[in-house]
Design a protein around this motif. Structure first.
Motif, short mmCIF file in Angstrom:
data_model
loop_
_atom_site.label_atom_id
_atom_site.label_comp_id
_atom_site.label_asym_id
_atom_site.label_seq_id
_atom_site.Cartn_x
_atom_site.Cartn_y
_atom_site.Cartn_z
N LYS A 16 50.98 -21.71 71.22
CA LYS A 16 51.11 -20.39 70.99
C LYS A 16 52.33 -20.14 70.53
CE LYS A 16 49.23 -16.72 72.12
NZ LYS A 16 48.72 -16.33 73.36
N ALA A 17 53.31 -20.52 71.16
CA ALA A 17 54.76 -20.18 70.75
C ALA A 17 55.01 -20.73 69.29
CB ALA A 17 55.74 -20.92 71.57
N VAL A 18 54.30 -21.95 68.95
CA VAL A 18 54.80 -22.47 67.79
C VAL A 18 54.01 -21.65 66.59
CG1 VAL A 18 54.11 -24.32 66.10
CG2 VAL A 18 55.32 -24.72 68.31
N MET A 19 52.79 -21.20 67.02
CA MET A 19 51.92 -20.26 66.10
C MET A 19 52.66 -18.90 65.87
SD MET A 19 48.41 -21.99 66.09
CE MET A 19 47.89 -23.24 66.84
N SER A 20 53.33 -18.47 66.73
CA SER A 20 53.83 -17.17 66.71
C SER A 20 55.05 -17.41 65.59
CB SER A 20 54.58 -16.82 67.95
OG SER A 20 53.54 -16.41 68.75
N ARG A 21 55.72 -18.49 65.86
CA ARG A 21 56.88 -19.00 64.82
C ARG A 21 56.38 -18.87 63.45
NH1 ARG A 21 61.71 -19.11 66.39
NH2 ARG A 21 61.81 -18.11 64.25
N SER B 20 49.70 -15.35 59.29
CA SER B 20 49.70 -14.19 59.92
C SER B 20 48.76 -14.17 60.86
CB SER B 20 49.76 -12.88 59.06
OG SER B 20 50.72 -12.66 58.21
N ARG B 21 47.41 -14.62 60.50
CA ARG B 21 46.27 -14.65 61.18
C ARG B 21 46.48 -15.60 62.39
NH1 ARG B 21 42.39 -11.31 60.61
NH2 ARG B 21 42.29 -11.91 62.81
N VAL B 22 47.17 -16.74 62.11
CA VAL B 22 47.15 -17.91 62.74
C VAL B 22 48.24 -17.54 63.87
CG1 VAL B 22 48.19 -20.25 62.93
CG2 VAL B 22 46.79 -19.59 61.06
N GLY B 23 49.46 -16.80 63.33
CA GLY B 23 50.33 -16.48 64.40
C GLY B 23 50.05 -15.14 65.23
N ASP B 24 49.04 -14.41 64.79
CA ASP B 24 48.58 -13.21 65.68
C ASP B 24 48.38 -13.65 67.06
OD1 ASP B 24 46.01 -13.32 66.23
OD2 ASP B 24 45.60 -11.74 64.66
N TRP B 26 45.99 -13.24 69.44
CA TRP B 26 44.59 -13.62 70.07
C TRP B 26 43.54 -14.36 68.92
CZ3 TRP B 26 44.98 -13.43 74.79
CH2 TRP B 26 45.85 -12.31 75.44
N SER B 27 43.97 -14.17 67.64
CA SER B 27 43.01 -15.04 66.79
C SER B 27 42.54 -16.58 66.99
CB SER B 27 43.41 -14.80 65.36
OG SER B 27 43.42 -13.41 65.24
N THR B 59 40.26 -7.88 67.00
CA THR B 59 40.45 -9.18 66.65
C THR B 59 39.02 -9.86 65.96
OG1 THR B 59 42.33 -9.58 68.19
CG2 THR B 59 41.35 -11.55 67.11
N LEU B 60 37.96 -9.63 66.89
CA LEU B 60 36.66 -10.01 66.52
C LEU B 60 36.19 -9.47 65.21
CD1 LEU B 60 35.61 -12.28 68.32
CD2 LEU B 60 35.04 -10.17 69.97
N ARG B 61 36.48 -8.07 65.10
CA ARG B 61 36.22 -7.70 63.77
C ARG B 61 36.77 -8.12 62.74
NH1 ARG B 61 32.39 -5.86 65.62
NH2 ARG B 61 31.64 -3.87 66.10
N SER B 62 38.10 -8.38 62.88
CA SER B 62 38.76 -9.00 61.76
C SER B 62 38.75 -10.24 61.38
CB SER B 62 40.29 -8.73 62.24
OG SER B 62 41.20 -9.48 61.71
N LEU B 63 38.26 -11.09 62.40
CA LEU B 63 37.87 -12.66 62.21
C LEU B 63 36.65 -12.36 61.36
CD1 LEU B 63 39.96 -14.16 63.33
CD2 LEU B 63 38.83 -14.13 65.47
N GLU B 64 35.80 -11.66 61.70
CA GLU B 64 34.39 -11.42 61.11
C GLU B 64 34.54 -10.79 59.73
OE1 GLU B 64 31.90 -8.21 62.68
OE2 GLU B 64 30.26 -8.87 61.36
N ARG B 65 35.29 -10.08 59.51
CA ARG B 65 35.79 -9.50 58.03
C ARG B 65 36.16 -10.64 57.30
NH1 ARG B 65 38.47 -5.69 54.30
NH2 ARG B 65 40.52 -6.62 54.15
#
Lengths: 140, 140
Positions: A16-21, B20-24, B26-27, B59-65
């Motif tokens: 999670k930490a790395v993903m945030s980065r 951004s997705r990866v880093g947010d 909960w996604s 998050t689910l909505r946006s993943l679906e989108r």
DNA sequence: CTGGATCCTAGGCGATACTG
DNA sequence: CAGTATCGCCTAGGATCCAG
């Protein structure tokens, strides 16, 4: 990596930490900018484009703290500071660039999915109720 | 992928979006939670742990989108909704999991770098001013 | 059970001005 | 040139209540 039955949130804290980065606004852009060798503060700034000096400093500091970037000061007048990817920083480029490639490869799929989703959202109001059908006006 | 002399910011816009997705927050947690098959809303919630229903829905909505997750409603009472990774969603797991592995492999290096950095920060106050030296607690 | 609408706060981030 | 300090916006995201 995660056994599967435990919370799974705790099992991937370091990830999670790395993903945030990776996901933050400037870090990876800077890492990529430094891929071909050291750059000075303002060279990075120019390469990144729209970054503010504040964010550049903060991001660089934080990258340095994580051991991804090294900072070399040459106390001349005016001062010269070079930033360079460490070995760790370079090693991060591999998975990050893989992610970047994925993004380019699937860009059109994503675009299509978004367009389709947005279209559906406009067509299906809320389950049959006659609704004016604003395409989700500029609220939230 | 980027020629090297152009702004480089524009050349990787699609990559930025994915990052951004990866880093947010909960996604990717949700994507990983769905790796072994479809789950219902509250099952994902339980798997994720501390997520609020609001963020789960969003998050689910946006993943679906983005076409990464599909949503299947079974209109029973009470309603049943299953979420499942699409092919695109599964394909994203590969680079993301690679990043996760990198995180685990280099976790100790990062820890060490941070500790070293913080130690240095504690020693060199701010140019002579006696500072208490709070270690600037780094939580999440 | 699923998930929408509202309210509210922390903090990411940009703009600007100042220092060495 | 490199970096810090201050301010203020704006959004992510948690809590809560309501509805189908």
């Amino acid at each position: 990596m995660s056994p599967g039955h435990l919370p799974l949130v705790e099992s991937c804290k370091p990830a999670k930490a790395v993903m945030s980065r990776v996901g933050d606004k400037w870090s990876m852009l800077i890492v990529i900018a430094l891929r071909d060798g050291p750059l000075r503060f303002n060279e990075i700034k120019r390469a990144a484009g729209a970054i503010s000096q504040r964010m550049l400093t903060l991001t660089l500091r934080s990258l340095e703290r994580d051991g991804l970037v090294s900072r070399k000061v040459t106390p001349t007048t005016p001062p010269r500071v070079d930033y360079e990817l460490t070995t760790l920083g370079h090693s991060l480029r591999e998975p990050v660039e893989a992610l970047g490639r994925w993004a380019f490869e699937h860009q059109t799929s994503i675009d299509a999915a978004q367009a389709a989703f947005d279209a559906r959202a406009g067509i299906e109001p809320i389950t049959g109720l006659a609704d004016g059908g604003a395409v989700k006006g500029r609220a939230a």
